[in-house]
Write an enzyme that holds these catalytic residues in place. Structure first.
Site, PDB file in Angstrom:
ATOM      1  CD  GLU A 121     -10.967  -0.594  21.376  1.00 13.34           C
ATOM      2  OE1 GLU A 121     -10.037  -0.891  20.610  1.00 13.34           O
ATOM      3  OE2 GLU A 121     -10.797   0.074  22.404  1.00 13.34           O
ATOM      4  CG  HIS A 123      -4.401   0.702  -9.438  1.00  9.28           C
ATOM      5  ND1 HIS A 123      -4.543   0.618 -10.802  1.00  9.28           N
ATOM      6  CD2 HIS A 123      -4.526   2.015  -9.121  1.00  9.28           C
ATOM      7  CE1 HIS A 123      -4.714   1.839 -11.297  1.00  9.28           C
ATOM      8  NE2 HIS A 123      -4.714   2.695 -10.292  1.00  9.28           N
ATOM      9  CE  LYS A 142      -5.842  -2.637  27.285  1.00  7.46           C
ATOM     10  NZ  LYS A 142      -6.064  -1.322  27.857  1.00  7.46           N
TER      11      LYS A 142
END
Ligand code: PA5
Length: 464
Positions: free
Chosen positions: A297, A326, A440
Site C-alpha cells: 500500500e 512443500h 472505499k
C-alpha cells in the site's frame, strides 16, 4: 535499555544478495550501493525533515506516554473474558501480527488462569458474514469488550461491524451497553468521534500524523495488545532501540536503509519486482501479512512526488517456512527469476521439541531419531537458502535472536522505517493510498451514501 539488550538486536544477513553469492546478473555489487549515495542522502534528509516537523508521527510513537492505555488494560482484565477488535487494514493487521508473535500460541483456548487473567483477543478484520456472525454467536456480550478502531471513522467494513454490534448490545444489554465499547479514532474528526461524544463512550486517539498501516504502536495496536497481556513497555523499548539504530545516515550502517536499498536495487537494477517475506516461524507469519500491506500500500504508486507516471512497487508475497517448502519454494527456485526472498530466522525458539529415539531400524526415518524440531527447522531454512543461492536467486535473512516484545518492537519499527525510506528512493509518497480510497468510494456509491450519487451513476454507466 538494559545492559543485555544489545544481544537482542535484530540484524540482517545480506551476503546472499551479493554477486559473489548469486552471480553478476542477479546479485548486487558494491557499486550498486554506491549508485544510491546521492538519493540515499536526499531521502535521509527528507525523512529527518518529516520527523522534525512532526509531519510523520510513527518515527516517535515509542516516546508517547502509555500509562492511560495500561490503566485501561488493567481494568479490562478484571471485567472481561473477551476483547474484540472491530477494524480492518492498518487498524487490524499490526495487532494480529504482534499478538500472534508474542502471546501464547492458542491463548484463546486456554483457561483464564492460564492466560494470566487477561481476556481472549479476537480481531474481526473481515466482513465475511459467516465469520463475523459466528464470532458474535460464540461470545457472551456481558463479558466482551468491543474496540472499534477506525482512523477515518468512515470505513464501511468497520462501521458495518460496529452497527451490528451496537444494535446487538442495545437489544441484549439495554442501558448497560456503553461500557462494552471503546473507540479508537481521530481526536477531533469523523463520525466515530461524534458518536463517542454523543454517547459518552470511552475512547483513545489515533494521532492525525500517523497513517493506518504505520499505526500499530499508537493506541490502535497498543490498547488491544495491552489488554491481551502483552508488555507494551518492552515493545516500545524495542521500537526505540531500532529507531536509534536507524538514525545512521549511511545505508551500510542503517538496518532499515539496508533492507530498503537491497529491495530497491533488486527491483530497479536486477528485475525483481516481487519480494517474498518468509518467516521460519509460525508465530511470525502475521508479520508477513502485516508487511504485505505496509509494503504494497505504501510503495505501489502511479505517480512520483513531482507528478510523473511511475507505476512502481514490488509485489509482496507471504510465505511460511517450513510449510511453503512443500508449496511455493519450487517456484522460487526454478520459476522466473523475478523475486528476492527475505527469510526471518529465529535464532532461539522459546520451546524445544525433541524427536524421540524410535524406529531405529527404519533408515527412512531413523536419521530423525534423537534430534529435535528446532534442529530440523533450522536445517530446512539453511536448505532453502542454499537451494535459492545455488540457483542464483538473491535472498537475505532478518535474524531475530528470540521472539519477544523487545525484538518484535525492533522488527516492526525497522520495516516501517525501511518502507518510508523506499518511498524516498522511488520518489513517491509512501504515506497516501489513493488506490484504497478508490475502492472505499466505490462501496460508498453502491451502498447509497449521501454525496456519491453521481459516482454511482458513472459506475453504472448512466453518468456522462
Ligand atoms: O493504511 C491505511 O491507511 C489503510 O489500510 C487503513 O488502515 C484502512 O483502510 C482502514 O482505515 P480506517 O482506520 O480509517 O478505518
Amino acid at each position: 535499555m538494559k545492559n543485555e539488550d544489545y544481544r537482542q538486536d535484530v540484524t540482517i544477513d545480506y551476503s546472499n544478495v551479493m554477486e559473489s553469492a548469486v552471480g553478476p546478473t542477479h546479485g548486487l555489487a558494491r557499486g550498486d550501493f554506491e549508485s544510491l549515495r546521492e538519493k540515499g542522502a536526499a531521502t535521509h534528509k527528507w525523512l529527518a525533515e518529516l520527523k522534525a516537523k512532526s509531519e510523520m508521527g510513527f518515527f516517535t510513537l515509542h516516546d508517547q506516554d502509555v500509562s492511560k492505555i495500561k490503566k485501561y488494560a488493567a481494568k479490562t482484565r478484571e471485567k472481561f473474558e473477551n476483547f474484540v477488535v472491530l477494524g480492518i487494514g492498518g487498524s487490524a493487521l499490526g495487532t494480529t501480527a504482534v499478538n500472534n508473535a508474542v502471546n501464547k500460541n492458542f491463548a484463546n483456548l486456554l483457561t483464564k488462569r492460564k492466560r494470566n487473567g487477561y481476556p481472549r483477543l479476537f480481531v474481526a478484520d473481515n466482513i465475511d458474514p459467516e465469520h463475523f456472525g459466528e464470532l458474535l454467536s460464540v461470545l457472551d456480550p456481558k463479558k466482551t469488550l468491543f474496540n472499534v478502531i477506525s482512523k477515518s471513522g468512515a470505513t464501511a467494513e468497520t462501521m458495518s461491524q460496529f452497527m451490528v454490534v451496537f444494535d446487538m448490545l442495545n437489544k441484549k444489554l439495554k442501558g448497560k451497553w456503553k461500557k462494552k465499547v471503546v473507540v479508537t479514532t481521530d481526536p477531533k474528526k469523523g463520525i466515530l468521534r461524534e458518536i463517542v461524544d454523543e454517547y459518552k463512550l470511552d475512547s483513545f486517539e489515533v494521532p492525525p500524523n500517523v497513517g493506518g498501516r504505520f499505526s500499530v504502536f499508537s493506541a490502535v495496536g497498543l490498547l488491544p495488545l495491552a489488554c491481551a497481556g502483552l508488555n507494551i513497555d518492552r515493545l516500545m523499548e524495542g521500537s526505540a532501540r531500532m529507531a536509534k539504530l536507524c538514525e545512521a545516515p549511511e545505508i551500510a550502517d542503517n538496518p532499515a536503509y539496508l533492507f530498503s536499498a537491497i529491495n530497491y536495487l533488486a527491483d530497479t537494477a536486477k528485475k525483481k519486482p516481487m519480494v517474498v517475506m518468509m518467516p521460519y516461524s509460525s508465530r511470525l507469519y502475521g508479520i508477513a501479512d502485516w508487511f504485505a500491506q505496509l509494503w504494497g500500500e505504501s510503495l505501489g504508486k502511479a505517480k512520483t512526488r513531482d507528478g510523473k507516471e511511475i507505476h512502481c512497487g514490488q509485489t509482496p508475497i507471504k510465505a511460511l517456512g517450513a510449510t511453503d517448502q512443500h508449496s511455493q519454494v519450487q517456484l522460487y527456485v526454478e520459476g522466473p527469476a523475478d523475486k528476492i526472498a527475505v527469510f526471518i530466522e529465529v535464532e532461539k525458539f522459546r520451546a524445544s521439541v525433541g524427536i524421540p529415539e524410535i524406529f531405529k531400524d527404519k533408515p527412512d526415518v531413523s536419521y530423525l531419531a534423537g534430534s529435535s524440531m528446532n534442529e530440523l527447522i533450522s536445517v530446512e531454512l539453511q536448505g532453502t537458502k542454499y537451494a535459492l543461492t545455488k540457483h542464483q536467486r538473491p535472498n537475505m535473512t532478518i535474524k531475530v535472536p528470540e521472539i519477544n516484545e523487545y525484538t518484535v518492537g525492533q522488527l516492526i519499527y525497522m520495516l516501517e522505517h525501511a518502507t518510508a525510506f523506499s518511498g524516498g528512493l522511488y520518489n513517491i509518497n509512501p504515506f497516501d493510498q489513493p488506490g484504497v480510497e478508490f475502492g472505499k468510494n466505490f462501496a460508498y456509491a453502491m451502498m447509497g451514501k449521501d454525496g456519491y450519487a453521481s459516482l454511482k451513476a458513472e459506475i453504472e454507466g448512466k453518468g456522462k
